[in-house]
Design a protein around this motif. Structure first.
Motif, PDB file in Angstrom:
ATOM      1  N   GLY A   6      32.906  -6.739  15.725  1.00 26.77           N
ATOM      2  CA  GLY A   6      31.654  -5.987  16.327  1.00 26.77           C
ATOM      3  C   GLY A   6      32.084  -5.193  17.242  1.00 26.77           C
ATOM      4  N   VAL A   7      31.179  -4.016  17.406  1.00 28.46           N
ATOM      5  CA  VAL A   7      31.411  -2.816  18.356  1.00 28.46           C
ATOM      6  C   VAL A   7      30.255  -2.576  19.070  1.00 28.46           C
ATOM      7  N   LYS A  12      32.108   5.363  28.415  1.00 20.98           N
ATOM      8  CA  LYS A  12      33.710   5.250  28.792  1.00 20.98           C
ATOM      9  C   LYS A  12      34.384   4.321  28.062  1.00 20.98           C
ATOM     10  N   ASN A  13      33.815   3.120  27.618  1.00 24.51           N
ATOM     11  CA  ASN A  13      34.498   1.869  27.042  1.00 24.51           C
ATOM     12  C   ASN A  13      33.916   1.645  25.746  1.00 24.51           C
ATOM     13  N   ILE A  14      34.738   0.946  24.758  1.00 21.97           N
ATOM     14  CA  ILE A  14      33.896   0.368  23.449  1.00 21.97           C
ATOM     15  C   ILE A  14      34.525  -1.054  23.594  1.00 21.97           C
ATOM     16  N   GLY A  15      33.454  -1.991  23.388  1.00 22.00           N
ATOM     17  CA  GLY A  15      33.544  -3.369  23.479  1.00 22.00           C
ATOM     18  C   GLY A  15      33.868  -3.745  22.174  1.00 22.00           C
ATOM     19  N   VAL A  16      34.838  -4.581  21.888  1.00 13.38           N
ATOM     20  CA  VAL A  16      35.125  -5.223  20.778  1.00 13.38           C
ATOM     21  C   VAL A  16      35.045  -6.812  20.574  1.00 13.38           C
ATOM     22  N   ALA A  26      30.841 -15.201  17.011  1.00  7.03           N
ATOM     23  CA  ALA A  26      31.405 -14.206  17.799  1.00  7.03           C
ATOM     24  C   ALA A  26      31.956 -14.514  18.940  1.00  7.03           C
ATOM     25  N   GLU A  27      33.163 -13.739  19.172  1.00  4.72           N
ATOM     26  CA  GLU A  27      33.685 -13.989  20.589  1.00  4.72           C
ATOM     27  C   GLU A  27      34.222 -12.567  20.935  1.00  4.72           C
ATOM     28  N   PRO A  28      34.113 -12.585  22.516  1.00  9.55           N
ATOM     29  CA  PRO A  28      34.668 -11.143  22.803  1.00  9.55           C
ATOM     30  C   PRO A  28      36.106 -11.093  22.623  1.00  9.55           C
ATOM     31  N   TYR A  29      36.676  -9.715  22.201  1.00 12.14           N
ATOM     32  CA  TYR A  29      37.839  -9.461  21.689  1.00 12.14           C
ATOM     33  C   TYR A  29      38.646  -8.734  22.847  1.00 12.14           C
ATOM     34  N   ARG A  30      38.226  -7.302  23.140  1.00 14.13           N
ATOM     35  CA  ARG A  30      39.056  -6.628  24.009  1.00 14.13           C
ATOM     36  C   ARG A  30      37.940  -5.381  24.484  1.00 14.13           C
ATOM     37  N   ARG A  43      41.571   3.367  15.807  1.00 11.19           N
ATOM     38  CA  ARG A  43      41.969   2.262  16.508  1.00 11.19           C
ATOM     39  C   ARG A  43      40.997   0.937  16.011  1.00 11.19           C
ATOM     40  N   LEU A  44      39.650   1.224  15.959  1.00  9.00           N
ATOM     41  CA  LEU A  44      38.822   0.303  15.444  1.00  9.00           C
ATOM     42  C   LEU A  44      39.243  -0.395  14.048  1.00  9.00           C
ATOM     43  N   ALA A  45      39.691   0.485  13.119  1.00 11.04           N
ATOM     44  CA  ALA A  45      39.945   0.389  11.914  1.00 11.04           C
ATOM     45  C   ALA A  45      41.219  -0.526  11.824  1.00 11.04           C
ATOM     46  N   ASP A  46      42.408  -0.111  12.728  1.00  9.32           N
ATOM     47  CA  ASP A  46      43.475  -0.780  12.783  1.00  9.32           C
ATOM     48  C   ASP A  46      43.314  -2.249  13.290  1.00  9.32           C
ATOM     49  N   ILE A  47      42.341  -2.606  14.322  1.00  8.74           N
ATOM     50  CA  ILE A  47      41.919  -3.988  14.787  1.00  8.74           C
ATOM     51  C   ILE A  47      41.632  -4.717  13.498  1.00  8.74           C
ATOM     52  N   ALA A  48      40.538  -4.279  12.978  1.00 12.44           N
ATOM     53  CA  ALA A  48      39.727  -4.905  11.822  1.00 12.44           C
ATOM     54  C   ALA A  48      41.127  -5.274  11.007  1.00 12.44           C
TER      55      ALA A  48
END
Length: 157
Positions: A6-7, A12-16, A26-30, A43-48
């Motif tokens: 989830g994004v 300024k920031n992107i919650g993942v 669902a849990e907060p990731y970073r 970066r989001l694709a790399d995390i996925a």
């Protein structure tokens, strides 16, 4: 089983957030610092990939009548940038209107002191968005929410 990422896109920031391997919780990731659209998408694709998520849910804040706002257009552009680099998976938009406010309200209801509510809520907002999506698409016997209809924006890649 499908794992989801989830994004929540902020200025300024992107919650993942990340779902459990069964795609139910669902849990907060970073929290990532926003750089630019292409780098954020990479970066989001790399995390996925690293977390074996095959679906990325991007929060899109629609207007009160479901109309597209400047923020919603930005989310659609970011979602497309992710699709361009995450060709092995699926990228979907989901109405996230009010997610950060809802997380703040939950903290207040839980009795979390004001000083402990400071800081980034982006990853928690991402988890809220992702959980809303997971509840909507879950079979009725597994859903934590008994709504009949969802709010999918129809942009499912």
């Amino acid at each position: 089983m499908t794992r989801y990422l989830g994004v929540d896109l902020g200025e300024k920031n992107i919650g993942v957030a990340l779902s459990d391997p069964m795609g139910m919780i669902a849990e907060p990731y970073r929290v990532l610092r926003h750089e630019n659209r292409a780098e954020d998408a990479r970066r989001l694709a790399d995390i996925a990939r690293a977390e074996s998520a095959s679906v990325i849910i991007v929060g899109q804040a629609l207007g009160p009548n479901g109309e597209e706002t400047p923020s919603a257009r930005h989310a659609a552009k970011v979602a497309q940038a992710i699709r361009d680099v995450f060709t092995e998976g699926d990228v979907r938009l989901w109405d996230e209107s009010g997610s950060t406010r809802a997380v703040k309200r939950l903290y207040i209801e839980m009795g979390v002191h004001r000083k402990d509510r400071r800081g980034h809520l982006d990853d928690r907002a991402a988890a809220y968005i992702l959980q809303d999506y997971l509840d909507w698409q879950a079979p009725p016997q597994f859903s934590t929410d008994n709504r009949d209809e969802g709010n999918e924006n129809g942009s499912d890649g």
